[in-house]
Motif scaffolding. Structure first.
Motif, mmCIF file in Angstrom:
data_model
loop_
_atom_site.group_PDB
_atom_site.id
_atom_site.type_symbol
_atom_site.label_atom_id
_atom_site.label_comp_id
_atom_site.label_asym_id
_atom_site.label_seq_id
_atom_site.Cartn_x
_atom_site.Cartn_y
_atom_site.Cartn_z
ATOM 1 N N ARG A 1 0.840 -1.204 0.000
ATOM 2 C CA ARG A 1 0.000 0.000 0.000
ATOM 3 C C ARG A 1 0.875 1.256 0.000
ATOM 4 O O ARG A 1 0.568 2.244 -0.662
ATOM 5 N N LEU A 2 1.977 1.223 0.738
ATOM 6 C CA LEU A 2 2.911 2.343 0.735
ATOM 7 C C LEU A 2 3.515 2.530 -0.654
ATOM 8 O O LEU A 2 3.692 3.664 -1.120
ATOM 9 N N PRO B 1 -2.667 6.116 -4.306
ATOM 10 C CA PRO B 1 -3.029 5.573 -2.987
ATOM 11 C C PRO B 1 -4.412 4.929 -2.994
ATOM 12 O O PRO B 1 -5.329 5.412 -3.656
ATOM 13 N N GLU C 1 -4.595 5.565 8.646
ATOM 14 C CA GLU C 1 -3.682 5.009 7.652
ATOM 15 C C GLU C 1 -3.099 6.094 6.755
ATOM 16 O O GLU C 1 -1.919 6.054 6.417
ATOM 17 N N ILE D 1 0.844 6.681 5.901
ATOM 18 C CA ILE D 1 1.371 6.687 4.540
ATOM 19 C C ILE D 1 2.096 8.004 4.265
ATOM 20 O O ILE D 1 3.194 8.015 3.712
ATOM 21 N N ALA E 1 5.467 8.103 5.792
ATOM 22 C CA ALA E 1 6.391 7.053 5.370
ATOM 23 C C ALA E 1 7.492 7.562 4.459
ATOM 24 O O ALA E 1 8.482 6.879 4.252
ATOM 25 N N LEU F 1 9.810 0.264 -2.392
ATOM 26 C CA LEU F 1 8.823 -0.318 -1.489
ATOM 27 C C LEU F 1 8.249 -1.617 -2.057
ATOM 28 O O LEU F 1 8.051 -2.590 -1.327
#
Length: 99
Positions: free
Chosen positions: A21-22, A30, A38, A42, A45, A56
């Motif tokens: 997801r990142l 996204p 969340e 994110i 991150a 990632l």
């Protein structure tokens, strides 16, 4: 036993899903937040961009490979989770890093 193996699988799957997801967010795509907070995680991150997204995605793939190898060789599940996050953690936290 069986319950421990299931917990191991779930922890690793959740970790892989989070990193994936990142990666999508870093690529500018996204997903809708799955849980409250969340989006903030994110955003915190690190920098977005194609290099970060690839890094990632590679990290998620590495985590999946390590999980399969650990299960195939009956390594200690708890130790595997810790070792995996210790190897990936510094690369994921470093905003400038592209793994």
């Amino acid at each position: 036993g069986r319950e421990r193996a299931e917990r191991f699988r779930l922890v690793l799957e959740l970790g892989i899903a989070l990193i994936a997801r990142l990666a999508r967010a870093a690529a500018g795509h996204p997903a809708a937040p799955a849980v409250p907070g969340e989006r903030a995680l994110i955003d915190a991150a690190g920098a977005a961009g194609p290099e970060r997204a690839r890094a990632l995605a590679d990290a998620a793939a590495a985590m999946a490979r390590e999980a399969r190898a650990a299960q195939a060789t009956n390594l200690d599940p708890g130790r595997t989770v810790i070792d995996t996050w210790q190897r990936l953690g510094p690369r994921l936290k470093d905003r400038a890093s592209v793994v």
